[in-house]
Design a protein around this motif. Structure first.
Motif, PDB file in Angstrom:
ATOM      1  N   ASP A   1      27.657  28.502  52.383  1.00  0.00           N
ATOM      2  CA  ASP A   1      28.700  27.479  52.275  1.00  0.00           C
ATOM      3  C   ASP A   1      29.323  27.531  50.880  1.00  0.00           C
ATOM      4  O   ASP A   1      28.616  27.539  49.866  1.00  0.00           O
ATOM      5  N   GLN A   2      30.643  27.572  50.827  1.00  0.00           N
ATOM      6  CA  GLN A   2      31.359  27.697  49.553  1.00  0.00           C
ATOM      7  C   GLN A   2      31.891  26.359  49.032  1.00  0.00           C
ATOM      8  O   GLN A   2      32.826  26.336  48.221  1.00  0.00           O
ATOM      9  N   ALA A   3      31.308  25.260  49.462  1.00  0.00           N
ATOM     10  CA  ALA A   3      31.811  23.952  49.047  1.00  0.00           C
ATOM     11  C   ALA A   3      31.914  23.829  47.533  1.00  0.00           C
ATOM     12  O   ALA A   3      32.890  23.291  46.995  1.00  0.00           O
ATOM     13  N   VAL A   4      30.881  24.308  46.825  1.00  0.00           N
ATOM     14  CA  VAL A   4      30.930  24.397  45.354  1.00  0.00           C
ATOM     15  C   VAL A   4      30.743  25.868  45.027  1.00  0.00           C
ATOM     16  O   VAL A   4      29.658  26.421  45.149  1.00  0.00           O
ATOM     17  N   ASN A   5      31.809  26.498  44.596  1.00  0.00           N
ATOM     18  CA  ASN A   5      31.910  27.960  44.583  1.00  0.00           C
ATOM     19  C   ASN A   5      31.813  28.519  43.164  1.00  0.00           C
ATOM     20  O   ASN A   5      32.350  27.959  42.214  1.00  0.00           O
ATOM     21  N   LEU A   6      31.113  29.657  43.031  1.00  0.00           N
ATOM     22  CA  LEU A   6      31.075  30.398  41.765  1.00  0.00           C
ATOM     23  C   LEU A   6      30.697  31.850  42.060  1.00  0.00           C
ATOM     24  O   LEU A   6      29.524  32.217  42.032  1.00  0.00           O
ATOM     25  N   PRO A   7      31.694  32.699  42.359  1.00  0.00           N
ATOM     26  CA  PRO A   7      31.403  34.101  42.683  1.00  0.00           C
ATOM     27  C   PRO A   7      30.763  34.826  41.505  1.00  0.00           C
ATOM     28  O   PRO A   7      31.089  34.553  40.335  1.00  0.00           O
ATOM     29  N   ALA A   8      29.882  35.753  41.805  1.00  0.00           N
ATOM     30  CA  ALA A   8      29.218  36.520  40.748  1.00  0.00           C
ATOM     31  C   ALA A   8      30.209  37.387  39.977  1.00  0.00           C
ATOM     32  O   ALA A   8      30.039  37.647  38.783  1.00  0.00           O
ATOM     33  N   ASN A   9      31.269  37.840  40.647  1.00  0.00           N
ATOM     34  CA  ASN A   9      32.277  38.709  40.015  1.00  0.00           C
ATOM     35  C   ASN A   9      33.530  37.926  39.628  1.00  0.00           C
ATOM     36  O   ASN A   9      34.651  38.448  39.721  1.00  0.00           O
ATOM     37  N   LEU A  10      33.353  36.677  39.207  1.00  0.00           N
ATOM     38  CA  LEU A  10      34.503  35.818  38.915  1.00  0.00           C
ATOM     39  C   LEU A  10      35.465  36.448  37.905  1.00  0.00           C
ATOM     40  O   LEU A  10      36.695  36.388  38.074  1.00  0.00           O
ATOM     41  N   LYS A  11      34.937  37.072  36.873  1.00  0.00           N
ATOM     42  CA  LYS A  11      35.797  37.658  35.831  1.00  0.00           C
ATOM     43  C   LYS A  11      36.656  38.793  36.375  1.00  0.00           C
ATOM     44  O   LYS A  11      37.766  39.033  35.891  1.00  0.00           O
ATOM     45  N   GLU A  12      36.172  39.495  37.377  1.00  0.00           N
ATOM     46  CA  GLU A  12      36.949  40.569  37.984  1.00  0.00           C
ATOM     47  C   GLU A  12      38.073  40.019  38.863  1.00  0.00           C
ATOM     48  O   GLU A  12      39.093  40.679  39.064  1.00  0.00           O
ATOM     49  N   LEU A  13      37.875  38.813  39.392  1.00  0.00           N
ATOM     50  CA  LEU A  13      38.832  38.248  40.339  1.00  0.00           C
ATOM     51  C   LEU A  13      40.030  37.601  39.652  1.00  0.00           C
ATOM     52  O   LEU A  13      41.125  37.558  40.212  1.00  0.00           O
ATOM     53  N   ILE A  14      39.830  37.078  38.455  1.00  0.00           N
ATOM     54  CA  ILE A  14      40.872  36.286  37.794  1.00  0.00           C
ATOM     55  C   ILE A  14      41.324  36.966  36.506  1.00  0.00           C
ATOM     56  O   ILE A  14      40.507  37.273  35.626  1.00  0.00           O
ATOM     57  N   ASN A  15      42.623  37.148  36.376  1.00  0.00           N
ATOM     58  CA  ASN A  15      43.186  37.740  35.164  1.00  0.00           C
ATOM     59  C   ASN A  15      43.542  36.685  34.132  1.00  0.00           C
ATOM     60  O   ASN A  15      43.371  36.878  32.929  1.00  0.00           O
ATOM     61  N   ASN A  16      44.055  35.563  34.619  1.00  0.00           N
ATOM     62  CA  ASN A  16      44.503  34.520  33.695  1.00  0.00           C
ATOM     63  C   ASN A  16      44.380  33.169  34.384  1.00  0.00           C
ATOM     64  O   ASN A  16      44.845  32.992  35.507  1.00  0.00           O
ATOM     65  N   ALA A  17      43.730  32.229  33.703  1.00  0.00           N
ATOM     66  CA  ALA A  17      43.559  30.886  34.257  1.00  0.00           C
ATOM     67  C   ALA A  17      44.245  29.886  33.343  1.00  0.00           C
ATOM     68  O   ALA A  17      43.984  29.848  32.145  1.00  0.00           O
ATOM     69  N   SER A  18      45.123  29.080  33.916  1.00  0.00           N
ATOM     70  CA  SER A  18      45.862  28.078  33.155  1.00  0.00           C
ATOM     71  C   SER A  18      45.467  26.688  33.640  1.00  0.00           C
ATOM     72  O   SER A  18      45.517  26.404  34.845  1.00  0.00           O
ATOM     73  N   TYR A  19      45.064  25.831  32.706  1.00  0.00           N
ATOM     74  CA  TYR A  19      44.658  24.468  33.049  1.00  0.00           C
ATOM     75  C   TYR A  19      45.688  23.487  32.495  1.00  0.00           C
ATOM     76  O   TYR A  19      45.422  22.709  31.585  1.00  0.00           O
ATOM     77  N   ASP A  20      46.870  23.551  33.078  1.00  0.00           N
ATOM     78  CA  ASP A  20      47.987  22.749  32.567  1.00  0.00           C
ATOM     79  C   ASP A  20      47.861  21.292  32.996  1.00  0.00           C
ATOM     80  O   ASP A  20      47.116  20.952  33.925  1.00  0.00           O
ATOM     81  N   GLN A  21      48.607  20.418  32.332  1.00  0.00           N
ATOM     82  CA  GLN A  21      48.592  18.979  32.564  1.00  0.00           C
ATOM     83  C   GLN A  21      49.992  18.544  33.016  1.00  0.00           C
ATOM     84  O   GLN A  21      50.982  18.854  32.369  1.00  0.00           O
ATOM     85  N   SER A  22      50.049  17.816  34.110  1.00  0.00           N
ATOM     86  CA  SER A  22      51.327  17.325  34.620  1.00  0.00           C
ATOM     87  C   SER A  22      51.812  16.129  33.791  1.00  0.00           C
ATOM     88  O   SER A  22      51.079  15.602  32.936  1.00  0.00           O
TER      89      SER A  22
END
Length: 484
Positions: free
Chosen positions: A282-303
């Motif tokens: 179940d992926q309800a709370v998810n953390l893939p082992a290869n997370l760094k390979e999956l994501i190039n850039n993560a932006s945590y912007d504020q509306s």
């Protein structure tokens, strides 16, 4: 034994009973019976075997009769001891047994040891629940079942859970069919996303410890842990039934691939859709082992604030209501925005516009302080102990002994029940509270209703002279949370 029987039953004035020996067929013999001698002096050998047989049969018959009578007497005595109880006996039994049962179990209608409950573990975190379950087999303990049954029976409109998300973990995008969600962040830092109707507006914002989040029913949202430490949320849901949730991945894999392809229109069409593989876990709370390979850039912007404050409240930074024995802070609706700043008014109106929302607040009770007895006109109350320890008392529709609470415990006060909370540790008692109303909370404290009731009414009620009630002082400072 046999000699005594013969002596007592067949000897009459020193002679053998004539009728007895007639029965035996021995009228011509001289018998002399005493304790030392039980056999005839002149006994012909040819009749000896026959006579002994008849004596044996008589004795055997006597033994059978004696045994039968003894068994009958013992049976009557035994039946008298275990037979049906009279109404008075049953009443006495009830009086003795029922209170002990109530004392052992009644507190679990209002308290749940959440910290020791079953942990639902996922690769990116964990969830624990204090909630109602439709299937009794889904409860871990009888105490959990009693709490779940209690909040459901009383239609509390509240379910509580804790959500732990490890660093970089994600509570995947999802929505709840039958509940609004209110959360309080105990530790960590999280990035939140909320998708409005039609997907035209996506509101994103960052929260830190002491702040509140809000998601209306059937609104898609996600929570990402973005700090170096785990995020820990206390979550309240506005349902007393079993919570119903749908995660985006489950919705996707539950959709026929051709329908998903026609809806998303990806490059490669249905072949692209077929490249998705449903994980076993179940992926309800998810953390893939290869997370760094999956994501190039993560932006945590504020509306913009006008959007964020519909779903967010800075409870830690809000006004403190200070009492002699502690402090209360509120994330709540206030009519006409009284006492709220511009951003807080946005949150207040958002609560009031959505059906079945909650009022949240933190209550800090200083060591040895007391949140005095009170009750709420228009809301059930549920709380979670963040730090410290305390003693709780409830006066309601069933007798409940005072019970203790500590870190990680959940408590519940049905609407209209009078309750109090004492701080019993050397450190302050801190709790997050939720009330089942999106309107202005209505509360009455014990000192307030005593002062509001005429002295002559109190005198008649409590059988005390009217002047005695002048001894109850009226303070200029609110004593809602007081100290001795």
């Amino acid at each position: 034994m046999f000699a005594l029987f013969l002596k007592k039953n067949i000897k009459w004035h020193g002679k053998v009973s004539h009728s007895f020996w007639t029965f035996l067929g021995h009228n011509n013999y001289d018998w002399s019976l005493n304790e030392a001698q039980i056999f005839p002096l002149n006994f012909q050998s040819k009749k000896s075997s026959c006579s002994l047989m008849k004596i044996f049969l008589v004795c055997f018959l006597a033994c059978l009769i004696t045994t039968a009578i003894g068994v009958l007497i013992l049976s009557l005595v035994y039946l008298g001891q275990i037979g049906p109880k009279t109404g008075e006996d049953m009443m006495d039994s009830t009086v003795q047994e029922k209170p002990s049962q109530n004392k052992a179990e009644s507190r679990f209608s209002f308290m749940n040891h959440l910290s020791s409950s079953k942990v639902f573990t996922f690769e990116g975190g964990a969830i624990q629940w204090a909630r109602f379950r439709e299937d009794p087999k889904d409860y871990s303990t009888e105490a959990e079942m009693r709490f779940g049954t209690s909040i459901n029976k009383r239609q509390s409109k509240m379910t509580l859970g804790t959500l732990r998300i490890v660093s970089q973990g994600l509570r995947v995008p999802h929505w709840h069919f039958n509940a609004n969600e209110h959360g309080y962040l105990l530790q960590g830092k999280a990035w939140i996303g909320v998708v409005d109707e039609g997907g035209n507006t996506v509101t994103t914002y960052n929260v830190t410890a002491g702040q509140v989040i809000f998601f209306p029913k059937n609104t898609l949202h996600w929570v990402k842990s973005v700090g170096t430490e785990d995020c820990l949320f206390v979550l309240f849901f506005t349902t007393h039934d079993e919570l119903k949730t749908l995660d985006v991945d489950d919705a996707f894999f539950g959709t026929p691939e051709d329908i998903a392809s026609r809806s998303l229109k990806p490059e490669g069409g249905v072949q692209f859709i077929r490249t998705f593989e449903k994980p076993i876990e179940d992926q309800a709370v998810n953390l893939p082992a290869n997370l760094k390979e999956l994501i190039n850039n993560a932006s945590y912007d504020q509306s913009a604030n006008s959007s964020v404050w519909k779903y967010f409240y800075d409870l830690k930074g809000s006004k403190e209501f200070v009492f002699p024995g502690g402090i209360i802070q509120w994330a709540r609706y206030r009519k006409n925005g009284v006492g709220l700043n511009e951003n807080e008014q946005i949150y207040s109106e958002s609560l009031n516009q959505n059906a079945e929302t909650l009022t949240l607040g933190t209550l800090l009770i200083n060591s040895n302080g007391l949140r005095q007895p009170h009750f709420h006109f228009n809301a059930h109350e549920m709380g979670y102990v963040i730090s410290g320890c305390g003693q709780i008392g409830i006066v309601g529709d069933e007798p409940v002994p005072e019970f203790s609470v500590g870190i990680g415990d959940v408590f519940f006060f049905p609407i209209g029940t009078q309750h109090y909370i004492k701080s019993t540790c050397s450190e302050d008692l801190l709790m997050i509270l939720a009330f089942s109303t999106g309107n202005q909370l209505q509360t009455l404290d014990m000192d307030d209703y005593f002062h509001a009731t005429s002295d002559h009414i109190l005198a008649q009620l409590f059988l005390k002279k009217q002047k005695e009630f002048k001894k109850i002082p009226v303070f200029t400072v609110d004593q809602a949370v007081n100290i001795p």
